[in-house]
Design a protein around this motif. Sequence first.
Motif, PDB file in Angstrom:
ATOM      1  N   VAL A  96       5.598  -8.002  14.613  1.00  0.00           N
ATOM      2  CA  VAL A  96       5.710  -7.046  13.507  1.00  0.00           C
ATOM      3  C   VAL A  96       5.872  -7.781  12.179  1.00  0.00           C
ATOM      4  O   VAL A  96       5.201  -7.476  11.185  1.00  0.00           O
ATOM      5  CB  VAL A  96       6.897  -6.089  13.744  1.00  0.00           C
ATOM      6  CG1 VAL A  96       7.204  -5.281  12.482  1.00  0.00           C
ATOM      7  CG2 VAL A  96       6.593  -5.156  14.909  1.00  0.00           C
ATOM      8  N   LEU A 100       3.326  -7.978   8.846  1.00  0.00           N
ATOM      9  CA  LEU A 100       3.715  -7.712   7.463  1.00  0.00           C
ATOM     10  C   LEU A 100       3.410  -8.912   6.568  1.00  0.00           C
ATOM     11  O   LEU A 100       2.970  -8.746   5.427  1.00  0.00           O
ATOM     12  CB  LEU A 100       5.207  -7.365   7.387  1.00  0.00           C
ATOM     13  CG  LEU A 100       5.619  -6.036   8.022  1.00  0.00           C
ATOM     14  CD1 LEU A 100       7.118  -5.827   7.876  1.00  0.00           C
ATOM     15  CD2 LEU A 100       4.866  -4.874   7.402  1.00  0.00           C
ATOM     16  N   LEU A 122      11.114  -4.097   6.051  1.00  0.00           N
ATOM     17  CA  LEU A 122      11.493  -3.433   7.299  1.00  0.00           C
ATOM     18  C   LEU A 122      12.685  -2.509   7.088  1.00  0.00           C
ATOM     19  O   LEU A 122      12.740  -1.396   7.634  1.00  0.00           O
ATOM     20  CB  LEU A 122      11.809  -4.475   8.378  1.00  0.00           C
ATOM     21  CG  LEU A 122      10.594  -5.204   8.963  1.00  0.00           C
ATOM     22  CD1 LEU A 122      11.033  -6.378   9.816  1.00  0.00           C
ATOM     23  CD2 LEU A 122       9.736  -4.243   9.782  1.00  0.00           C
ATOM     24  N   VAL A 146       4.814   0.530   9.929  1.00  0.00           N
ATOM     25  CA  VAL A 146       4.488  -0.890   9.727  1.00  0.00           C
ATOM     26  C   VAL A 146       3.146  -1.025   9.002  1.00  0.00           C
ATOM     27  O   VAL A 146       2.998  -1.840   8.086  1.00  0.00           O
ATOM     28  CB  VAL A 146       4.463  -1.646  11.068  1.00  0.00           C
ATOM     29  CG1 VAL A 146       3.975  -3.088  10.864  1.00  0.00           C
ATOM     30  CG2 VAL A 146       5.857  -1.651  11.698  1.00  0.00           C
ATOM     31  N   ARG A 150       2.709  -2.873   5.463  1.00  0.00           N
ATOM     32  CA  ARG A 150       1.819  -4.038   5.341  1.00  0.00           C
ATOM     33  C   ARG A 150       0.860  -3.840   4.171  1.00  0.00           C
ATOM     34  O   ARG A 150       0.595  -4.765   3.409  1.00  0.00           O
ATOM     35  CB  ARG A 150       1.039  -4.247   6.639  1.00  0.00           C
ATOM     36  CG  ARG A 150       0.104  -5.459   6.598  1.00  0.00           C
ATOM     37  CD  ARG A 150      -0.638  -5.658   7.904  1.00  0.00           C
ATOM     38  NE  ARG A 150      -1.525  -4.543   8.217  1.00  0.00           N
ATOM     39  CZ  ARG A 150      -2.260  -4.466   9.335  1.00  0.00           C
ATOM     40  NH1 ARG A 150      -2.183  -5.436  10.244  1.00  0.00           N
ATOM     41  NH2 ARG A 150      -3.043  -3.426   9.545  1.00  0.00           N
TER      42      ARG A 150
END
Length: 212
Positions: A96, A100, A122, A146, A150
């Motif tokens: 994750v 990002l 986050l 997410v 991003r």
Amino acid sequence: MSKAGLTLQDIKIRRNGRTLVDVSGHINPGEVLTVMGPSGSGKSTLLAYIIGTLDSGFDAQGRVILNGTDITEHAPERRRVGILFQDELLFPHLSVGENLAFGLRATVKGRANRAKQIDAALDDIGLSGFANRDPETLSGGQKARVALMRMLLSDPKALLLDEPFSRLDTERRGLIRTLVFDQARAKGLPVLLVTHDHADASAANGPVHVLE
């Protein structure tokens, strides 16, 4: 003085002599313009023209102007326009946090600084401590968050939404929709949403353009 926001100036897109898109308008920072129409009406075609990936088989004219700058002839990576799709398109081989990091602009230097920005991102979407998680372990709503962050980490100046809520269940759809619109308004981004769902258009709370 240049006008802040996203201007679609006399955009007309045709294929095989048939007009698919005919739209003009201006989207102010923090405003959402919704373009509605059934499948095949030209919604995704319009987005492709705005981000610079329209297939050469289309006949297109009109200008895309972002914060006073004509970006119509710019390469896609120079346009500073972010887009969210129906699918999250997270990289399965990256964590994750690494997903990002892919969105961070090259101007963000230093491993510690980049990690700090990822942790803050986050936290901003309610996923603190998820940096090392495998994307496949996330729920659909978590993946959507997410993907949104991003894209926002790339520091876009406008946001396009290609029905990104359509695959979420009703509860998560409302939550993610609110998160996307709130983030866009907080950052002063003009937003163009394409959808066939009237609930999306209502939640956007902005002008609506209908493609026949």
